[in-house]
Design a protein around this motif. Structure first.
Motif, mmCIF file in Angstrom:
data_model
loop_
_atom_site.group_PDB
_atom_site.id
_atom_site.type_symbol
_atom_site.label_atom_id
_atom_site.label_comp_id
_atom_site.label_asym_id
_atom_site.label_seq_id
_atom_site.Cartn_x
_atom_site.Cartn_y
_atom_site.Cartn_z
ATOM 1 N N ILE A 79 27.420 -48.803 -51.944
ATOM 2 C CA ILE A 79 26.557 -48.021 -51.346
ATOM 3 C C ILE A 79 26.937 -46.719 -52.301
ATOM 4 O O ILE A 79 27.858 -46.300 -53.002
ATOM 5 N N VAL A 80 25.692 -45.612 -52.219
ATOM 6 C CA VAL A 80 25.802 -44.419 -52.880
ATOM 7 C C VAL A 80 25.746 -43.248 -51.706
ATOM 8 O O VAL A 80 24.693 -43.516 -51.043
ATOM 9 N N VAL A 81 26.528 -42.332 -51.760
ATOM 10 C CA VAL A 81 26.278 -41.307 -50.643
ATOM 11 C C VAL A 81 25.790 -40.123 -51.370
ATOM 12 O O VAL A 81 26.466 -39.508 -52.459
ATOM 13 N N GLU A 82 24.614 -39.762 -51.357
ATOM 14 C CA GLU A 82 23.926 -38.611 -51.932
ATOM 15 C C GLU A 82 23.162 -37.493 -50.603
ATOM 16 O O GLU A 82 22.737 -38.018 -49.602
ATOM 17 N N ASN A 83 23.619 -36.326 -51.026
ATOM 18 C CA ASN A 83 23.106 -35.496 -50.025
ATOM 19 C C ASN A 83 23.700 -35.845 -48.608
ATOM 20 O O ASN A 83 22.772 -35.561 -47.374
ATOM 21 N N GLU A 84 24.827 -36.271 -48.561
ATOM 22 C CA GLU A 84 25.781 -36.461 -47.118
ATOM 23 C C GLU A 84 24.965 -37.831 -46.617
ATOM 24 O O GLU A 84 25.190 -37.709 -45.113
ATOM 25 N N LYS A 85 24.352 -38.755 -47.192
ATOM 26 C CA LYS A 85 23.632 -39.735 -46.456
ATOM 27 C C LYS A 85 24.125 -41.073 -47.211
ATOM 28 O O LYS A 85 24.022 -40.944 -48.500
ATOM 29 N N PRO A 86 24.163 -42.184 -46.689
ATOM 30 C CA PRO A 86 24.522 -43.442 -47.496
ATOM 31 C C PRO A 86 23.219 -44.223 -47.768
ATOM 32 O O PRO A 86 22.458 -44.406 -46.997
ATOM 33 N N PRO B 272 12.952 -54.600 -55.365
ATOM 34 C CA PRO B 272 14.029 -53.846 -54.963
ATOM 35 C C PRO B 272 13.502 -52.742 -54.346
ATOM 36 O O PRO B 272 12.423 -52.121 -54.546
ATOM 37 N N LEU B 273 14.248 -52.102 -53.191
ATOM 38 C CA LEU B 273 13.837 -50.794 -52.527
ATOM 39 C C LEU B 273 15.222 -50.090 -52.343
ATOM 40 O O LEU B 273 16.408 -50.794 -51.993
ATOM 41 N N LYS B 274 15.313 -48.720 -52.289
ATOM 42 C CA LYS B 274 16.279 -48.141 -52.196
ATOM 43 C C LYS B 274 16.324 -47.655 -50.556
ATOM 44 O O LYS B 274 15.178 -46.809 -50.401
ATOM 45 N N LEU B 275 17.193 -47.935 -49.740
ATOM 46 C CA LEU B 275 17.017 -47.638 -48.252
ATOM 47 C C LEU B 275 18.410 -46.997 -47.749
ATOM 48 O O LEU B 275 19.507 -47.130 -48.246
ATOM 49 N N LEU B 276 17.962 -46.088 -46.752
ATOM 50 C CA LEU B 276 19.103 -45.295 -46.115
ATOM 51 C C LEU B 276 19.653 -46.208 -45.041
ATOM 52 O O LEU B 276 19.034 -46.930 -44.340
ATOM 53 N N LEU B 277 21.020 -46.017 -45.043
ATOM 54 C CA LEU B 277 21.799 -47.087 -44.061
ATOM 55 C C LEU B 277 21.746 -46.032 -42.900
ATOM 56 O O LEU B 277 22.470 -44.942 -42.896
ATOM 57 N N ASP B 278 21.149 -46.354 -41.844
ATOM 58 C CA ASP B 278 20.780 -45.412 -40.604
ATOM 59 C C ASP B 278 21.208 -45.886 -39.336
ATOM 60 O O ASP B 278 20.461 -46.726 -38.763
ATOM 61 N N THR B 279 22.442 -45.547 -38.681
ATOM 62 C CA THR B 279 22.804 -46.071 -37.394
ATOM 63 C C THR B 279 22.174 -45.144 -36.313
ATOM 64 O O THR B 279 22.277 -45.541 -35.186
ATOM 65 N N ILE C 91 31.578 -51.950 -41.691
ATOM 66 C CA ILE C 91 32.338 -50.777 -41.827
ATOM 67 C C ILE C 91 31.957 -50.035 -42.929
ATOM 68 O O ILE C 91 31.460 -50.328 -43.939
ATOM 69 N N PHE C 92 31.793 -48.681 -42.691
ATOM 70 C CA PHE C 92 31.341 -47.638 -43.764
ATOM 71 C C PHE C 92 32.146 -47.194 -44.343
ATOM 72 O O PHE C 92 33.430 -46.556 -43.805
ATOM 73 N N ASN C 93 32.635 -47.190 -45.673
ATOM 74 C CA ASN C 93 33.825 -46.713 -46.373
ATOM 75 C C ASN C 93 33.378 -45.895 -47.639
ATOM 76 O O ASN C 93 32.949 -46.277 -48.687
ATOM 77 N N TYR C 94 32.781 -44.523 -47.233
ATOM 78 C CA TYR C 94 32.457 -43.586 -48.263
ATOM 79 C C TYR C 94 33.270 -43.677 -49.459
ATOM 80 O O TYR C 94 33.112 -43.214 -50.466
ATOM 81 N N HIS C 95 34.748 -43.454 -49.070
ATOM 82 C CA HIS C 95 35.731 -43.200 -50.060
ATOM 83 C C HIS C 95 35.670 -44.259 -51.287
ATOM 84 O O HIS C 95 35.859 -43.988 -52.512
ATOM 85 N N GLU C 96 35.494 -45.646 -50.993
ATOM 86 C CA GLU C 96 35.241 -46.766 -51.910
ATOM 87 C C GLU C 96 34.013 -46.912 -52.230
ATOM 88 O O GLU C 96 33.685 -47.560 -53.259
ATOM 89 N N LEU D 5 31.472 -48.521 -50.585
ATOM 90 C CA LEU D 5 31.364 -49.580 -50.104
ATOM 91 C C LEU D 5 30.917 -49.900 -48.709
ATOM 92 O O LEU D 5 31.351 -49.031 -47.777
ATOM 93 N N LEU D 6 29.981 -50.809 -48.227
ATOM 94 C CA LEU D 6 29.731 -51.420 -46.947
ATOM 95 C C LEU D 6 30.408 -52.503 -46.727
ATOM 96 O O LEU D 6 29.943 -53.607 -47.673
ATOM 97 N N TYR D 7 31.053 -53.144 -45.759
ATOM 98 C CA TYR D 7 31.654 -54.126 -45.606
ATOM 99 C C TYR D 7 30.973 -54.832 -44.180
ATOM 100 O O TYR D 7 30.811 -54.366 -43.398
ATOM 101 N N LEU D 8 30.615 -56.205 -44.522
ATOM 102 C CA LEU D 8 29.765 -56.878 -43.395
ATOM 103 C C LEU D 8 30.585 -58.268 -43.065
ATOM 104 O O LEU D 8 30.812 -58.801 -44.148
ATOM 105 N N ARG D 9 30.246 -58.432 -41.728
ATOM 106 C CA ARG D 9 30.934 -59.802 -41.376
ATOM 107 C C ARG D 9 30.065 -60.255 -40.297
ATOM 108 O O ARG D 9 29.465 -59.400 -39.418
ATOM 109 N N LYS D 10 29.179 -61.718 -40.529
ATOM 110 C CA LYS D 10 28.094 -61.796 -39.353
ATOM 111 C C LYS D 10 28.743 -62.060 -38.011
ATOM 112 O O LYS D 10 29.959 -62.467 -38.027
#
Length: 438
Positions: free
Chosen positions: A206-213, A229-236, A325-330, A332-337
């Motif tokens: 993931i890339v955090v830009e303007n305070e959004k992932p 391909p599309l660039k999408l905002l991860l939006d809970t 799991i949102f990990n802005y510091h690394e 990365l987004l971690y996913l488990r089904k």
């Protein structure tokens, strides 16, 4: 200066696709004559010395994560945890009295047809969530309650918490267990280095830009198409599965079968558009068949240009199929089904949107009816009060229960008794998926 906002009068609302799609996470920008950048110091920290993580429950309403927080020692207030929001926003106080320091007026702009919206911005506030404390947190307070969250979520919701919490920690959302896990990113560094080695966990950059992932996905409109391909905002803070902005990419084409509808209300007014299905979406190593996608109209999307270069967003109906799991510091987004993974993508087939003027009470009104929907053809009208549905009294049902009845279960018959001008009216209709791909 200490400013009391206890007597601000709130008046109006919405959530993109009302209770079913989204509400916040629409592009948001605060503008004032005294902008100042944030430093790199995290806004929040974990109090005490009880290990590297904190676990606590949340409410899940329409795929949205709702948690409690106190602001400057206030009574507990409910907030939607919104990765798509760069700011912390109070949309309405609902009988809460809070005191905010150094308040100034700013203007907010976002998707919608209207003008910018006035708000107060206050710095230096204490925000507490369980054992999480922030001593210098910025908060925006809307002067007008354009979201009216309580009416469409069935409970008092006072606003949204955005970037600051995700930036301060690694944040895990367990949608099945309804648990939020907050990790100190430094003390948990070894855990996150080992996690990708686990056969059930996967990572997505993931890339955090303007305070959004943001992340990239791939989709195709038909089986014979190539993936694009599309660039999408991860939006809970969005309760739908996906939104695509067709003016932003030549590859985004409206499906043949769509429903034109009012998608919701953004910061700047109504958001109109269409619902449809695309053939496939690839999200990291995961592939989804025929997800339902919202396509906001060109006018609404153009109002968002200049805020970011995204092609749309990923919302809660897709994210709830995983532990996330949102990990802005690394980065990365971690996913488990989880057990939601193989569920069909559904939408509100009935055409009915339901709200309650009395949060936390089972009193439900029809607030919107889509033109030429099963509900309209059956004779239901805006303003009807729901008394019974499929033999069950409305007071026995939560707002979530009602919304689940209206999802696209092919062939389901719905029997409703409503009150209209003190008269009982009985009606029935059948649900049918109008978005099937040919």
């Amino acid at each position: 200066m200490k400013t009391s906002l206890a007597h601000i009068v709130s008046t109006a609302f919405a959530s993109l696709m009302f209770a079913l799609i989204v509400f916040s996470s629409l592009p948001l920008k605060a503008q004032s004559d005294s902008e100042s950048g944030k430093d790199n110091k995290p806004a929040f920290r974990l109090m005490g010395d009880r290990g590297e993580r904190l676990v606590f429950p949340f409410e899940l309403i329409n795929n949205l994560v709702v948690i409690e927080a106190r602001i400057n020692g206030s009574e507990p207030m409910k907030f939607i945890l919104d990765s798509g929001a760069g700011r912390n926003i109070i949309t309405s106080l609902y009988n809460r009295e809070i005191y905010l320091k150094n308040a100034e007026t700013v203007m907010l702009a976002g998707l919608g047809e209207g003008e910018r919206l006035e708000a107060f911005r206050s710095k230096g506030n204490q925000v507490q969530i369980e054992r999480i404390i922030g001593e210098d947190v910025e908060v925006l307070i809307l002067k007008e309650d354009v979201f009216k969250l309580a009416s469409f979520m069935g409970t008092e919701v006072h606003g949204i918490l955005g970037y600051d919490l995700f930036d301060s920690f690694a944040v895990e959302i367990d949608y099945r267990a309804k648990l939020l896990k907050i990790y100190d990113p430094l003390r948990s560094k070894e855990k996150f280095e080992e996690l990708p080695k686990h056969r059930k966990w996967f990572t997505i950059p993931i890339v955090v830009e303007n305070e959004k992932p943001y992340t990239n996905i791939f989709f195709k409109n038909s089986e014979t198409d190539e993936y694009s391909p599309l660039k999408l905002l991860l939006d809970t803070g969005a309760s739908n599965s996906l939104s695509f902005y067709d003016p932003t990419s030549e590859e985004i084409v409206l499906p043949e079968n769509t429903i034109n509808t009012l998608l919701g209300i953004g910061l700047s007014g109504n958001v109109s558009g269409a619902l449809g299905r695309v053939k496939k979406v690839k999200f990291g190593p995961f592939e989804f068949e025929e997800p339902v996608v919202a396509f906001p109209d060109s006018l609404s999307v153009r109002r968002a240009f200049g805020f970011d270069d995204r092609n749309g967003s990923i919302g809660g109906d897709l994210l709830r199929r995983f532990k996330v799991i949102f990990n802005y510091h690394e980065g990365l987004l971690y996913l488990r089904k989880n057990k939601n993974f193989n569920e069909d993508f559904t939408y509100n087939v009935s055409g009915i949107e339901v709200s309650t003027p009395f949060p936390d009470l089972p009193y439900y009104e029809i607030s919107f009816i889509r033109k030429d929907s099963p509900a309209e053809r059956a004779g239901l009208e805006e303003g009807d009060v729901i008394r019974k549905i499929n033999g069950r009294k409305a007071e026995e049902l939560s707002l979530n229960d009602l919304l689940n009845i209206f999802q696209n279960k092919e062939g389901r018959r719905v029997r409703m008794e409503v009150e209209r001008d003190t008269t009982a009216v009985s009606l029935r209709f059948e649900l049918k998926d109008e978005l099937r791909l040919k």
